[in-house]
Design an enzyme around this catalytic site. Structure first.
Site, PDB file in Angstrom:
ATOM      1  N   LEU A  96       0.827  -1.204   0.000  1.00 39.28           N
ATOM      2  CA  LEU A  96       0.000   0.000   0.000  1.00 39.28           C
ATOM      3  C   LEU A  96       0.865   1.258   0.000  1.00 39.28           C
ATOM      4  CD1 LEU A  96      -2.433  -1.488   2.627  1.00 39.28           C
ATOM      5  CD2 LEU A  96      -2.992  -1.058   0.217  1.00 39.28           C
ATOM      6  N   PRO A  97       0.292   2.413  -0.390  1.00 36.03           N
ATOM      7  CA  PRO A  97       1.108   3.609  -0.598  1.00 36.03           C
ATOM      8  C   PRO A  97       1.700   4.263   0.647  1.00 36.03           C
ATOM      9  CG  PRO A  97      -0.953   3.737  -1.840  1.00 36.03           C
ATOM     10  CD  PRO A  97      -1.078   2.586  -0.889  1.00 36.03           C
ATOM     11  N   ASN A 101      -2.915   4.373   4.739  1.00 32.53           N
ATOM     12  CA  ASN A 101      -3.517   3.281   3.967  1.00 32.53           C
ATOM     13  C   ASN A 101      -3.348   1.951   4.681  1.00 32.53           C
ATOM     14  OD1 ASN A 101      -2.138   5.128   1.411  1.00 32.53           O
ATOM     15  ND2 ASN A 101      -4.323   4.764   1.435  1.00 32.53           N
ATOM     16  N   THR A 127       5.933   0.840   2.319  1.00 28.35           N
ATOM     17  CA  THR A 127       6.965   1.634   2.993  1.00 28.35           C
ATOM     18  C   THR A 127       6.255   2.628   3.895  1.00 28.35           C
ATOM     19  OG1 THR A 127       8.522   1.419   1.151  1.00 28.35           O
ATOM     20  CG2 THR A 127       8.899   3.209   2.692  1.00 28.35           C
ATOM     21  N   LYS A 202      14.649   0.292   4.686  1.00 26.10           N
ATOM     22  CA  LYS A 202      14.083   0.846   3.455  1.00 26.10           C
ATOM     23  C   LYS A 202      14.177   2.370   3.442  1.00 26.10           C
ATOM     24  CE  LYS A 202      11.872   1.417  -0.359  1.00 26.10           C
ATOM     25  NZ  LYS A 202      10.470   1.048  -0.588  1.00 26.10           N
ATOM     26  N   LYS A 277       7.200  11.275   0.048  1.00 28.24           N
ATOM     27  CA  LYS A 277       6.659  10.634   1.255  1.00 28.24           C
ATOM     28  C   LYS A 277       7.736   9.887   2.024  1.00 28.24           C
ATOM     29  CE  LYS A 277       5.096   6.646   1.097  1.00 28.24           C
ATOM     30  NZ  LYS A 277       5.564   5.261   1.380  1.00 28.24           N
TER      31      LYS A 277
END
Length: 329
Positions: A96-97, A101, A127, A202, A277
């Protein structure tokens, strides 16, 4: 068939005698049982397709129903909500973004945890903020499920070719069960430590990626202004100490490399909004840990500015075009 059942009973009896977690044993044995997949965007769709190619029945959903058509045509079952997926699968991957979310998909009114089965393995490849990953792990544990964070690196190309790198955080005893699925979608599956460490790895990777891409774009711009052919300059960089992924695998200059977003008007790939983001996550975690990230902060400002200048939906390598436009102004 009778011999198979007899062997299965024997194995379970031995495991029970040795006080081994029967949920883990059954999960390993049922290797081709359905896998749930939530989030069918640019990354999620090819990832789910690779699970299908590996022989796993896939039960999926997305906020936008039309996103599931391609996967449905390949044989996946598309349902209405994450809760419906959780009702039919005891291994679920989410892609998911952003943090909101993920929170909605797990704990919302139609979220996974509304119909979760005890013993379900949840693997989140989004992420997100490491603190949110830890919150989801606690909420999942209360429902008898196991949550692991497993964000990815490699982009859409690697997702399509099953060559992603997964950075996994969670209970170490569950890593092999997670690796079984992740290995169908990636070439590298690395255990990082407790829940949240996959996200930490990440965030660090993407901060360096953003800094490297801006540096590559600046370098290519300067070389072009000095009269160098961009293909020649790229060749020189890639055989010299300036070589990096942004120059040799994902070059931001149109016409230098085929099969990358810069060759397609910066469409596809990893969006500028998502990079902004991720850099925001790096900024907030750096602030909370009192870590200095001057270049990361500058990269964050640049990508946020790009989002407001019409680059939000273009690939993050469009920073090359952005910088050239800034020069003209």
């Amino acid at each position: 068939m009778a011999a198979l059942f007899k062997g299965t009973r024997s194995l379970l009896q031995r495991c029970s005698h040795k006080q081994v977690d029967l949920t883990m044993v059954c999960r390993t044995m049922a290797s081709k049982t359905p896998v749930g997949f939530i989030g069918l965007g640019n990354m999620g769709t090819p990832m789910a397709q690779n699970l299908l190619k590996s022989g796993y029945p896939v039960i999926a959903t997305d906020l936008f129903p039309e996103s599931g058509k391609e996967l449905q045509d390949l044989g996946a079952q598309i349902l209405d909500s994450p809760a419906d997926v959780a009702d039919k699968a005891d291994r679920i991957v989410t892609m998911l973004p952003s943090s909101p979310n993920v929170i909605e998909a797990y704990t919302g009114p139609h979220g996974i945890l509304k119909k979760i089965k005890k013993g379900t393995l949840l693997i989140d490849s989004s992420t997100i903020d490491p603190s949110v990953a830890k919150e989801m792990a606690v909420a999942s544990e209360k429902m008898g499920a196991v949550y692991m964070d497993a964000p990815v690196s490699g982009g859409v190309g690697a997702a399509s070719l099953a060559k992603l790198t997964f950075m996994v955080g969670g209970v170490e005893q569950e890593f092999n069960a997670a690796k079984e699925l992740l290995g169908c979608m990636g070439a590298n599956v690395v255990y990082c430590g407790q829940v949240g460490t996959g996200q930490a790895a990440k965030i660090c990777n993407n901060m360096l990626l953003a800094i490297g891409m801006i540096g590559t774009a600046e370098t290519m711009n300067l070389g072009i202004r000095l009269g160098l052919d961009p293909a020649l300059l790229t060749q020189i960089l890639n055989m010299s100490s300036g070589r990096c992924w942004s120059s040799d695998s994902y070059n931001p200059v149109p016409g230098v490399m085929e099969g990358v977003p810069s060759a397609n008007n910066y469409l596809g790939g990893f969006g500028t909004t998502l990079m902004a983001k991720d850099l925001g996550l790096a900024q907030s975690t750096a602030t909370s840990t009192k870590t200095a990230i001057p270049l990361g902060s500058l990269a964050h400002q640049i990508y946020r500015l790009m989002c407001g200048r019409g680059y939000a939906n273009k690939d993050f390598s469009s920073v090359f075009q952005f910088l050239r436009e800034e020069e003209v102004q």
